[in-house]
Design a protein around this motif. Structure first.
Motif, PDB file in Angstrom:
ATOM      1  N   UNK A  66       0.829  -1.202   0.000  1.00  0.00           N
ATOM      2  CA  UNK A  66       0.000   0.000   0.000  1.00  0.00           C
ATOM      3  C   UNK A  66       0.865   1.256   0.000  1.00  0.00           C
ATOM      4  N   UNK A  67       1.883   1.277   0.830  1.00  0.00           N
ATOM      5  CA  UNK A  67       2.766   2.447   0.896  1.00  0.00           C
ATOM      6  C   UNK A  67       3.438   2.689  -0.450  1.00  0.00           C
ATOM      7  N   UNK A  68       3.952   1.631  -1.069  1.00  0.00           N
ATOM      8  CA  UNK A  68       4.625   1.784  -2.363  1.00  0.00           C
ATOM      9  C   UNK A  68       3.664   2.265  -3.448  1.00  0.00           C
ATOM     10  N   UNK A  69       2.479   1.676  -3.493  1.00  0.00           N
ATOM     11  CA  UNK A  69       1.492   2.078  -4.503  1.00  0.00           C
ATOM     12  C   UNK A  69       1.031   3.514  -4.288  1.00  0.00           C
ATOM     13  N   UNK A  70       0.865   3.918  -3.048  1.00  0.00           N
ATOM     14  CA  UNK A  70       0.476   5.306  -2.770  1.00  0.00           C
ATOM     15  C   UNK A  70       1.572   6.274  -3.207  1.00  0.00           C
ATOM     16  N   UNK A  71       2.816   5.884  -3.058  1.00  0.00           N
ATOM     17  CA  UNK A  71       3.926   6.742  -3.509  1.00  0.00           C
ATOM     18  C   UNK A  71       3.933   6.853  -5.032  1.00  0.00           C
ATOM     19  N   UNK A  72       3.703   5.741  -5.703  1.00  0.00           N
ATOM     20  CA  UNK A  72       3.653   5.757  -7.167  1.00  0.00           C
ATOM     21  C   UNK A  72       2.500   6.651  -7.633  1.00  0.00           C
ATOM     22  N   UNK A  73       1.360   6.501  -6.996  1.00  0.00           N
ATOM     23  CA  UNK A  73       0.195   7.334  -7.342  1.00  0.00           C
ATOM     24  C   UNK A  73       0.515   8.809  -7.127  1.00  0.00           C
ATOM     25  N   UNK A  74       1.178   9.127  -6.023  1.00  0.00           N
ATOM     26  CA  UNK A  74       1.525  10.518  -5.717  1.00  0.00           C
ATOM     27  C   UNK A  74       2.483  11.088  -6.761  1.00  0.00           C
ATOM     28  N   UNK A  75       3.443  10.302  -7.192  1.00  0.00           N
ATOM     29  CA  UNK A  75       4.368  10.765  -8.236  1.00  0.00           C
ATOM     30  C   UNK A  75       3.592  11.057  -9.520  1.00  0.00           C
TER      31      UNK A  75
END
Length: 179
Positions: A66-75
């Motif tokens: 979840x943390x990694x996917x949220x970071x990708x989404x934010x980028x």
């Protein structure tokens, strides 16, 4: 050019950031996430390591995935915000390696959490290879419940081979991904 981030001039970092964001906006970059770990050694229970909210012990209860996917989404959102001329959604392909042991749980984790805000069409799952398990004398170990011989996922070192042998790279190439 190789350099330490601490030693880089701020204008160099700004230039590299601009180039990276441009490559992402152009759809030239993808991300590979590894989710093949079954979580046996870490004692996280039934869920794979990447999906376990207990593994990190965060107050938010978020999993590593979840943390990694949220970071990708934010980028992706940052790239979109920087390009004032375009209203097009920034698409970042996310390739997720799973194993036979984890695929169902990882897929269900993504589905149950709405792909963590990522567009489902941007998430591509591919299989991690498995290898037979041998004892110290080189003999194949049987499954504990009978049947076939025991197998184990290839691990992080097999990620590039798994990616090369899957259709994921072809899907990315069809989308214009270079990196």
């Amino acid at each position: 050019q190789i350099f330490l981030a601490d030693e880089a001039q701020s204008d160099k970092i700004a230039h590299l950031r601009k180039m990276g964001m441009q490559a992402i906006r152009q759809g030239k970059v993808g991300v590979v996430l590894l989710a093949g770990g079954a979580n046996w050694r870490l004692g996280g229970g039934d869920l794979p390591s990447a999906c376990s909210s207990r593994l990190l012990g965060l107050p938010s209860g978020k999993s590593i995935m979840q943390i990694l996917c949220e970071r990708i989404r934010r980028i992706g959102l940052l790239c979109q915000a920087e390009d004032k001329r375009s209203i097009k959604r920034t698409s970042i392909p996310v390739l997720v390696m799973t194993s036979r042991l984890t695929h169902r749980n990882v897929l269900e984790h993504f589905e149950a959490n709405g792909y963590f805000g990522l567009f489902p069409g941007d998430v591509i799952f591919f299989d991690q290879p498995v290898s037979p398990v041998m004892d110290m004398n080189g003999r194949l170990l049987p499954q504990s419940l009978g049947g076939e011989f025991a197998q184990t996922p290839g691990g992080t070192g097999a990620a590039l081979r798994a990616l090369a042998n899957s259709s994921a790279l072809e899907k990315c190439r069809d989308r214009g991904v270079d990196s």
